[in-house]
Design a protein around this motif. Structure first.
Motif, mmCIF file in Angstrom:
data_model
loop_
_atom_site.group_PDB
_atom_site.id
_atom_site.type_symbol
_atom_site.label_atom_id
_atom_site.label_comp_id
_atom_site.label_asym_id
_atom_site.label_seq_id
_atom_site.Cartn_x
_atom_site.Cartn_y
_atom_site.Cartn_z
ATOM 1 N N ILE A 96 21.021 -15.299 4.094
ATOM 2 C CA ILE A 96 21.966 -14.712 3.137
ATOM 3 C C ILE A 96 21.293 -14.473 1.788
ATOM 4 N N ALA A 97 20.478 -15.438 1.351
ATOM 5 C CA ALA A 97 19.775 -15.285 0.072
ATOM 6 C C ALA A 97 18.841 -14.080 0.102
ATOM 7 N N ARG A 156 19.131 -11.466 1.980
ATOM 8 C CA ARG A 156 19.932 -10.248 2.102
ATOM 9 C C ARG A 156 20.601 -9.870 0.777
ATOM 10 N N ASN A 157 20.965 -10.870 -0.031
ATOM 11 C CA ASN A 157 21.751 -10.598 -1.235
ATOM 12 C C ASN A 157 20.911 -10.354 -2.487
ATOM 13 N N GLU A 158 19.672 -10.840 -2.513
ATOM 14 C CA GLU A 158 18.823 -10.638 -3.697
ATOM 15 C C GLU A 158 18.197 -9.242 -3.659
ATOM 16 N N THR A 159 19.046 -8.253 -3.831
ATOM 17 C CA THR A 159 18.646 -6.859 -3.618
ATOM 18 C C THR A 159 17.506 -6.423 -4.524
ATOM 19 N N GLY A 198 17.481 -5.931 -0.269
ATOM 20 C CA GLY A 198 18.785 -6.129 0.367
ATOM 21 C C GLY A 198 18.757 -5.866 1.856
#
Length: 310
Positions: free
Chosen positions: A124-125, A127-130, A135
């Protein structure tokens, strides 16, 4: 090490030496490279799961850490690829060291869920730290350089990874044959008995978790440079399950089983590609048959039958 172990290493060396000259085209060479990459990852995972008896369902998270370190650090900060790879391995090792003590107080299903949660958090980290990772779309990875030379094609990568595989097998066989390896096997057999004879359970569990995590991170970096692109799929749950399946099918507590399991399960989806729409069903059926008739894994079961015949 026993002479038969050296014979196995020599045979593996000969196969790796001859293979690039007999494969018909670059497609099969690419599959061979991916087999070798998976084999190294699974060897590290089998040290943890098969020999030490500690389940990990989030191991692909460490793979993703290494892959993204090799993508983000050179891209955003201009780091050399080898330095970025080392930083990713250190970060994975530190994370493993931090979480090892609380996680490995758990056992059975609780341990499985804890490692699964760790892998999901990492995924998740990433994927979310675009702004750093691109991302869900992922990001390109700069080319790898060794001694000032860029590794640019499949054949060059093959030789690099073939050497890494040989070294990994040799190092792992020596590790298992050492006092450290005997302590790991004692842990798997009985933690209570191990503690009675003086094995520091927490230290050995933590150490093998760190080694396995760094194994995965380094190979995540290698894979990212080889493919030239990285995405969150590197770290997702299904990749972790795929790696565990390779361990189980090849053989728990077997270095050679790790290699065979990785080779078979990397090649099998390609072999089943002709069964359009049915490949997943056939793949699942093959796994079920293996688990029913080869419960200890392919290599340990065949080795036991061979020794009985002998």
């Amino acid at each position: 090490m026993h002479k038969s172990v050296y014979h196995g290493l020599y045979l593996l060396g000969v196969i790796l030496l001859v293979l690039p000259f007999v494969v018909p085209n670059s497609f099969y060479l690419d599959i061979a490279v991916r087999m070798a990459i998976n084999a190294i990852i699974v060897i590290g995972l089998n040290l943890l799961v098969g020999f030490a008896g500690q389940i990990s369902l989030g191991h692909a998270g460490f793979l993703g850490m290494g892959a993204y370190a090799s993508a983000a650090l050179p891209t955003h900060f201009g780091w050399h690829p080898l330095l970025a790879m080392g930083a990713g391995a250190v970060a994975a090792g530190l994370l493993a060291a931090i979480v090892a003590r609380p996680i490995f107080r758990l056992k059975g299903n609780y341990l499985a869920m804890a490692t699964l949660g760790l892998g999901i958090i990492i995924s998740i980290a990433l994927r979310n730290e675009t702004q750093w990772t691109g991302g869900p779309d992922g990001m390109p990875v700069p080319a790898m350089e060794l001694l000032g030379l860029e590794i640019a094609n499949d054949r060059q990568w093959y030789w690099v990874i073939a050497v890494l595989l040989l070294v990994s097998v040799w190092a792992s066989l020596n590790l298992i044959d050492s006092p450290f390896g005997r302590a790991l096997r004692a842990l798997h057999g009985s933690e209570v008995a191990s503690q009675v004879v003086g094995v520091n359970i927490a230290r050995y569990k933590g150490a093998i978790f760190i080694i396995s995590a760094m194994f995965a991170s380094i190979m995540g970096s290698i894979t990212a440079h080889y493919v030239g692109f990285v995405s969150p799929n590197f770290a997702d749950f299904f990749h972790s399950i795929e790696l565990i399946t390779m361990v189980v099918i090849g053989g728990m507590a077997s270095i050679w089983g790790s290699v065979i399991g990785a080779v078979l399960l990397t090649a099998l989806p390609q072999a089943l590609a002709t069964f359009e729409g049915w490949e997943t069903v056939i793949f699942g059926a093959i796994l079920m048959v293996c688990m029913i008739f080869l419960p200890k894994g392919l290599v340990p079961t065949l080795a036991a039958r061979w020794s009985r015949k002998g």
